[in-house]
Design a protein around this motif. Structure first.
Motif, PDB file in Angstrom:
ATOM      1  N   ILE A 140       0.952  -1.092   0.021  1.00  0.00           N
ATOM      2  CA  ILE A 140      -0.215   0.052   0.036  1.00  0.00           C
ATOM      3  C   ILE A 140       0.701   1.364   0.118  1.00  0.00           C
ATOM      4  O   ILE A 140       0.603   2.281  -0.756  1.00  0.00           O
ATOM      5  CB  ILE A 140      -0.720   0.086   1.162  1.00  0.00           C
ATOM      6  CG1 ILE A 140      -2.133  -1.131   1.122  1.00  0.00           C
ATOM      7  CG2 ILE A 140      -1.482   1.223   1.367  1.00  0.00           C
ATOM      8  CD1 ILE A 140      -2.972  -1.226   2.383  1.00  0.00           C
ATOM      9  N   ASP A 141       1.777   1.424   0.733  1.00  0.00           N
ATOM     10  CA  ASP A 141       2.789   2.311   0.707  1.00  0.00           C
ATOM     11  C   ASP A 141       3.402   2.639  -0.490  1.00  0.00           C
ATOM     12  O   ASP A 141       3.626   3.600  -0.963  1.00  0.00           O
ATOM     13  CB  ASP A 141       4.071   2.187   1.806  1.00  0.00           C
ATOM     14  CG  ASP A 141       3.693   2.561   3.348  1.00  0.00           C
ATOM     15  OD1 ASP A 141       2.728   3.220   3.532  1.00  0.00           O
ATOM     16  OD2 ASP A 141       4.207   1.914   4.125  1.00  0.00           O
ATOM     17  N   GLU A 142       4.030   1.357  -1.228  1.00  0.00           N
ATOM     18  CA  GLU A 142       4.377   1.561  -2.719  1.00  0.00           C
ATOM     19  C   GLU A 142       3.467   2.150  -3.676  1.00  0.00           C
ATOM     20  O   GLU A 142       3.728   2.769  -4.555  1.00  0.00           O
ATOM     21  CB  GLU A 142       4.989   0.112  -2.994  1.00  0.00           C
ATOM     22  CG  GLU A 142       6.121  -0.192  -2.303  1.00  0.00           C
ATOM     23  CD  GLU A 142       6.392  -1.895  -2.715  1.00  0.00           C
ATOM     24  OE1 GLU A 142       7.647  -2.094  -2.197  1.00  0.00           O
ATOM     25  OE2 GLU A 142       5.780  -2.413  -3.427  1.00  0.00           O
ATOM     26  N   PHE A 143       2.119   1.797  -3.300  1.00  0.00           N
ATOM     27  CA  PHE A 143       1.090   2.180  -4.332  1.00  0.00           C
ATOM     28  C   PHE A 143       1.045   3.804  -4.362  1.00  0.00           C
ATOM     29  O   PHE A 143       0.899   4.382  -5.237  1.00  0.00           O
ATOM     30  CB  PHE A 143      -0.083   1.614  -3.915  1.00  0.00           C
ATOM     31  CG  PHE A 143      -1.151   2.193  -4.560  1.00  0.00           C
ATOM     32  CD1 PHE A 143      -1.474   1.679  -6.180  1.00  0.00           C
ATOM     33  CD2 PHE A 143      -2.061   3.154  -4.198  1.00  0.00           C
ATOM     34  CE1 PHE A 143      -2.721   2.413  -6.785  1.00  0.00           C
ATOM     35  CE2 PHE A 143      -3.368   3.770  -4.832  1.00  0.00           C
ATOM     36  CZ  PHE A 143      -3.511   3.056  -6.057  1.00  0.00           C
ATOM     37  N   PHE A 144       0.929   4.517  -3.037  1.00  0.00           N
ATOM     38  CA  PHE A 144       0.961   5.767  -2.879  1.00  0.00           C
ATOM     39  C   PHE A 144       2.244   6.527  -3.055  1.00  0.00           C
ATOM     40  O   PHE A 144       2.051   7.597  -3.199  1.00  0.00           O
ATOM     41  CB  PHE A 144       0.115   6.082  -1.526  1.00  0.00           C
ATOM     42  CG  PHE A 144      -1.116   5.740  -1.303  1.00  0.00           C
ATOM     43  CD1 PHE A 144      -2.191   6.201  -1.900  1.00  0.00           C
ATOM     44  CD2 PHE A 144      -1.647   4.767  -0.636  1.00  0.00           C
ATOM     45  CE1 PHE A 144      -3.509   6.064  -1.910  1.00  0.00           C
ATOM     46  CE2 PHE A 144      -2.850   4.419  -0.451  1.00  0.00           C
ATOM     47  CZ  PHE A 144      -3.929   4.903  -1.006  1.00  0.00           C
ATOM     48  N   GLU A 145       3.113   5.883  -3.260  1.00  0.00           N
ATOM     49  CA  GLU A 145       4.604   6.558  -3.577  1.00  0.00           C
ATOM     50  C   GLU A 145       5.104   6.457  -5.078  1.00  0.00           C
ATOM     51  O   GLU A 145       5.692   7.114  -5.583  1.00  0.00           O
ATOM     52  CB  GLU A 145       5.740   5.845  -2.951  1.00  0.00           C
ATOM     53  CG  GLU A 145       5.650   6.024  -1.392  1.00  0.00           C
ATOM     54  CD  GLU A 145       6.745   5.151  -0.728  1.00  0.00           C
ATOM     55  OE1 GLU A 145       7.299   4.460  -1.499  1.00  0.00           O
ATOM     56  OE2 GLU A 145       6.780   5.326   0.412  1.00  0.00           O
ATOM     57  N   LEU A 146       3.955   5.857  -5.881  1.00  0.00           N
ATOM     58  CA  LEU A 146       4.146   5.904  -7.297  1.00  0.00           C
ATOM     59  C   LEU A 146       4.075   7.262  -7.948  1.00  0.00           C
ATOM     60  O   LEU A 146       3.025   8.159  -7.587  1.00  0.00           O
ATOM     61  CB  LEU A 146       3.005   4.959  -8.118  1.00  0.00           C
ATOM     62  CG  LEU A 146       3.255   3.443  -7.733  1.00  0.00           C
ATOM     63  CD1 LEU A 146       2.074   2.902  -8.263  1.00  0.00           C
ATOM     64  CD2 LEU A 146       4.239   2.987  -8.343  1.00  0.00           C
ATOM     65  N   LYS A 147       4.826   7.581  -8.750  1.00  0.00           N
ATOM     66  CA  LYS A 147       4.974   8.815  -9.413  1.00  0.00           C
ATOM     67  C   LYS A 147       5.300   8.930 -10.663  1.00  0.00           C
ATOM     68  O   LYS A 147       6.183   8.151 -11.217  1.00  0.00           O
ATOM     69  CB  LYS A 147       6.141   9.755  -8.626  1.00  0.00           C
ATOM     70  CG  LYS A 147       6.204  11.234  -9.078  1.00  0.00           C
ATOM     71  CD  LYS A 147       7.065  11.920  -8.443  1.00  0.00           C
ATOM     72  CE  LYS A 147       7.290  13.551  -8.847  1.00  0.00           C
ATOM     73  NZ  LYS A 147       8.307  14.489  -8.046  1.00  0.00           N
TER      74      LYS A 147
END
Length: 255
Positions: free
Chosen positions: A111-118
């Protein structure tokens, strides 16, 4: 001494215990390409009795190939998990049980990786970025949680470059039923094409102006050089030509 990683017979890494989510999708494509995916998703049905000898041979060959394909896509340390069977579907389920991420700790990381996508415009297209968001959403789902569609759509536009600001404001004004990841992705791809075309036009205009400015500056430089040497434009000559004016011997020129 560390042993070198095993090479994969495919265009993706072998299953090593930490890459199950991506490996599963890659292996699915290979099995589909080899006509074996049906053995994984369908109930185990024997070849029909009325089938010809050739059809029975092809059926058995594809079923065996389903297992051997999976076997070749696993690192050697994990092979003991499936060595006791030769059935592709059973091997698939064993690997799923052992490697599919289901722990809450791993779910938190995903979930953290999902919201860090840029979006990185220097390394990828907007379409590839959208697919990265989609893949991470699938990984989170496999770990036991489904991200709401609203959050997926927001993540697609949350950290975009400034040139997308106008589109982002437009998307925020969409109706709730229209604001979904499919519609947002479509709008982003269209906007990326428009931005790319505009940038191409700007580059062409800059090149043309550069030639014009360069020519103008060259003329100005020549003009100033002649003026410093005492040369002036001569109306009797061609445009841009100068003639030398001789002054009396004097260090000061007076009007």
């Amino acid at each position: 001494m560390n042993m070198p990683a095993e090479s994969s017979p495919f265009a993706f890494p072998k299953l090593d215990g930490s890459n199950y989510t991506s490996w599963k999708e890659d292996m699915k494509v290979v099995l589909m390409d080899r006509g074996c995916w049906s053995f994984i998703i369908e109930e185990d049905k024997p070849c029909p009795e009325q089938a010809t000898e050739k059809e029975k041979f092809e059926y058995d060959w594809r079923k065996q190939r389903c297992y051997t394909t999976i076997y070749q896509g696993i690192e050697r340390k994990s092979l003991p998990l499936i060595r006791h069977t030769t059935d592709g579907k059973e091997a698939w389920n064993i690997l799923k049980t052992n490697f599919e991420p289901t722990s809450k700790a791993l779910l938190a990381v995903l979930i953290d990786e999902f919201f860090e996508l840029k979006f990185n415009p220097e390394e990828e297209t907007i379409g590839i970025f959208c697919k990265r968001v989609e893949e991470k959403k699938i990984q989170v789902k496999d770990a036991g949680f489904e991200i709401p569609e609203l959050l997926i759509a927001l993540q697609l536009i949350r950290r975009l470059p400034a040139e997308y600001d106008h589109l982002v404001q437009t998307l925020y004004r969409l109706k709730d039923e229209e604001f979904n990841n499919r519609e947002v992705e479509k709008q982003l791809v269209n906007e990326a094409g428009r931005i790319q075309l505009k940038q191409k036009d700007l580059n062409l205009d800059y090149t043309e102006n550069a030639y014009t400015v360069g020519s103008f500056r060259l003329q100005e430089t020549r003009k100033k050089s002649f003026e410093r040497s005492g040369a002036v434009l001569d109306p009797s000559r061609n445009p841009g030509q100068y003639r030398k004016i001789s002054y009396p011997n004097s260090s000061v020129i007076r009007c």
